[in-house]
Design a protein around this motif. Structure first.
Motif, PDB file in Angstrom:
ATOM      1  N   THR A   3      -6.441   2.344   5.898  1.00  0.00           N
ATOM      2  CA  THR A   3      -7.820   2.593   5.520  1.00  0.00           C
ATOM      3  C   THR A   3      -8.709   2.598   6.745  1.00  0.00           C
ATOM      4  O   THR A   3      -8.306   2.172   7.822  1.00  0.00           O
TER       5      THR A   3
ATOM      6  N   GLU B  33       1.185  15.272  -0.424  1.00  0.00           N
ATOM      7  CA  GLU B  33       1.266  14.996  -1.859  1.00  0.00           C
ATOM      8  C   GLU B  33       2.306  13.934  -2.171  1.00  0.00           C
ATOM      9  O   GLU B  33       2.178  13.208  -3.161  1.00  0.00           O
TER      10      GLU B  33
ATOM     11  N   GLU C 284      -1.996   8.047  -5.694  1.00  0.00           N
ATOM     12  CA  GLU C 284      -3.408   8.389  -5.835  1.00  0.00           C
ATOM     13  C   GLU C 284      -3.582   9.624  -6.713  1.00  0.00           C
ATOM     14  O   GLU C 284      -4.461   9.665  -7.580  1.00  0.00           O
TER      15      GLU C 284
ATOM     16  N   ARG D 256     -13.426  13.667  -2.084  1.00  0.00           N
ATOM     17  CA  ARG D 256     -11.991  13.814  -2.331  1.00  0.00           C
ATOM     18  C   ARG D 256     -11.460  15.103  -1.713  1.00  0.00           C
ATOM     19  O   ARG D 256     -10.408  15.099  -1.059  1.00  0.00           O
TER      20      ARG D 256
ATOM     21  N   SER E  13       0.819  -1.192   0.000  1.00  0.00           N
ATOM     22  CA  SER E  13       0.000   0.000   0.000  1.00  0.00           C
ATOM     23  C   SER E  13       0.859   1.250   0.000  1.00  0.00           C
ATOM     24  O   SER E  13       1.860   1.342   0.675  1.00  0.00           O
ATOM     25  N   SER E  14       0.401   2.237  -0.779  1.00  0.00           N
ATOM     26  CA  SER E  14       1.131   3.505  -0.814  1.00  0.00           C
ATOM     27  C   SER E  14       0.358   4.603  -0.113  1.00  0.00           C
ATOM     28  O   SER E  14       0.677   5.769  -0.247  1.00  0.00           O
ATOM     29  N   VAL E  15      -0.680   4.221   0.635  1.00  0.00           N
ATOM     30  CA  VAL E  15      -1.470   5.212   1.346  1.00  0.00           C
ATOM     31  C   VAL E  15      -1.504   4.856   2.814  1.00  0.00           C
ATOM     32  O   VAL E  15      -1.168   3.756   3.226  1.00  0.00           O
TER      33      VAL E  15
ATOM     34  N   TRP F 144      -8.744  15.366   1.332  1.00  0.00           N
ATOM     35  CA  TRP F 144      -7.471  16.041   1.074  1.00  0.00           C
ATOM     36  C   TRP F 144      -7.232  17.208   2.026  1.00  0.00           C
ATOM     37  O   TRP F 144      -6.096  17.476   2.423  1.00  0.00           O
TER      38      TRP F 144
ATOM     39  N   LYS G 214       6.843   8.984   2.184  1.00  0.00           N
ATOM     40  CA  LYS G 214       6.122   7.784   1.762  1.00  0.00           C
ATOM     41  C   LYS G 214       6.720   6.533   2.402  1.00  0.00           C
ATOM     42  O   LYS G 214       5.988   5.638   2.850  1.00  0.00           O
TER      43      LYS G 214
ATOM     44  N   TRP H 269       0.666  10.427  -0.804  1.00  0.00           N
ATOM     45  CA  TRP H 269      -0.416   9.931  -1.668  1.00  0.00           C
ATOM     46  C   TRP H 269      -0.142  10.251  -3.141  1.00  0.00           C
ATOM     47  O   TRP H 269      -1.055  10.493  -3.913  1.00  0.00           O
ATOM     48  N   GLN H 270       1.111  10.225  -3.513  1.00  0.00           N
ATOM     49  CA  GLN H 270       1.478  10.544  -4.895  1.00  0.00           C
ATOM     50  C   GLN H 270       0.808   9.597  -5.894  1.00  0.00           C
ATOM     51  O   GLN H 270       0.326  10.038  -6.950  1.00  0.00           O
TER      52      GLN H 270
ATOM     53  N   ARG I  87      -5.835  15.587   5.081  1.00  0.00           N
ATOM     54  CA  ARG I  87      -4.467  15.121   4.851  1.00  0.00           C
ATOM     55  C   ARG I  87      -3.469  16.277   4.901  1.00  0.00           C
ATOM     56  O   ARG I  87      -2.406  16.170   5.504  1.00  0.00           O
TER      57      ARG I  87
END
Length: 347
Positions: free
Chosen positions: A36, A174, A180, A158, A31-33, A162, A88, A177-178, A165
């Motif tokens: 959840t 940014e 995304e 969204r 996962s890059s976020v 954001w 990240k 969540w690049q 975030r």
């Protein structure tokens, strides 16, 4: 939290097991976020969003890590150690550790996490602690707002997420969540390409340009690793499918080959896909015949043995005995494959 020296490192009385080590080596850092809402539900201890993480006892004794735990640490260092200055990578590391620790000690995962950060990553300890605070606050936000988020339109949802975030992570949001953001940018490009005039091949050229603009220096790597996914996204555009449906088979084969070539497929792959396109057409041709004759049987016979016998005979005649069994099983379960939409290049 208590750390003891019984058989290596024991966290709140629980020594890390082989099974726990197997979890971390299974590659859970995809996962890059940030976690959840479902993940937050699974591991949350409901910290207040504005509360700092619990302090680590300054009198915590030094411990000697056992072999298993040392391997866990080495695995994390191998995956993230060279990139821990990057937001990240920090988030991915923490996600891995949070899931891992929650799986072995759900009641104390947070304090265990903070203790291990101090022990394992002393050079990045302060930055990681700050990131933990932000992640926990983000989890709480996603959990508390989950019903409101479901009720929002996509664009509103969204923007709402954001804003949070950016509040919690600042400019780093940014970077975290690049992926995304890039996916959203590419989706917007696809919408524009779909609405513009032009042939599927000219649109494929515009698509590859959009990929290069979206991913920059990483475009070649992204195309190499995600070529099929990116190709499928393009082929499912309504305007592309409309053009493919209008073309005679030879022209359609050439168009599909040109689209795939534009997206970087080599000759051998293009030949294989061409063969698959032709075999799919043959299957759908059989399907059209089957559907037509099946409907005639349904009109001719009332429900009963005669109808079923006629349908069984038709299925075997069109598809052969083995495939007929598959078709009958699907239809018994309510699935009629030849009533599905035909998507050229995909089915």
């Amino acid at each position: 939290m208590k750390l003891t020296k019984t058989q290596g490192l024991t966290i709140t009385g629980l020594t890390l097991s082989v099974a726990a080590y197997a979890w971390i080596t299974a590659g859970t850092g995809a996962s890059s976020v940030a976690p959840t809402p479902e993940h937050a539900q699974a591991v949350s201890t409901e910290p207040a969003a504005d509360s700092p993480p619990p302090a680590v006892d300054a009198n915590t004794p030094q411990v000697t890590e056992n072999t298993e735990l040392q391997r866990v640490r080495e695995q994390l260092l191998s995956k993230y150690g060279a990139h821990l200055d990057q937001p990240k990578a920090q988030v991915r590391l923490l996600e891995d550790m949070m899931r891992y620790l929650a799986s072995i000690d759900p009641a104390h995962w947070e304090e265990n996490l903070l203790a291990l950060l101090q022990t394992w990553f002393p050079d990045h300890h302060d930055a990681l602690r700050e990131r933990v605070t932000a992640l926990l606050a983000y989890q709480d936000f996603m959990e508390q707002e989950r019903y409101a988020l479901r009720a929002m339109a996509p664009g509103e949802r969204r923007d709402f997420i954001w804003a949070k975030r950016q509040e919690l992570f600042g400019a780093d949001a940014e970077l975290i969540w690049q992926a995304e953001l890039q996916s959203q940018a590419l989706s917007q490009s696809l919408q524009s390409i779909d609405s513009n005039s032009g042939t599927p091949l000219t649109k494929a050229m515009a698509y590859t340009q959009a990929i290069e603009q979206t991913y920059g220096d990483q475009a070649s790597r992204v195309l190499e690793s995600r070529r099929q996914e990116l190709t499928d996204r393009f082929l499912t555009l309504p305007s592309v499918q409309s053009s493919l449906h209008e073309q005679p088979a030879p022209e359609r084969y050439a168009t599909l080959r040109g689209i795939r070539a534009q997206l970087g497929m080599g000759d051998e792959a293009l030949d294989r896909w061409g063969d698959l396109d032709r075999s799919r057409d043959e299957r759908w041709s059989k399907g059209d015949r089957y559907q037509s004759e099946r409907n005639a049987i349904l009109e001719q016979y009332e429900q009963g043995p005669e109808r079923q016998e006629a349908l069984n005979a038709l299925t075997e005649e069109v598809f052969g005995k083995d495939m007929a069994e598959v078709i009958r099983s699907e239809e018994a379960a309510g699935y009629y494959r030849f009533e599905e939409e035909r998507v050229f290049g995909q089915n």
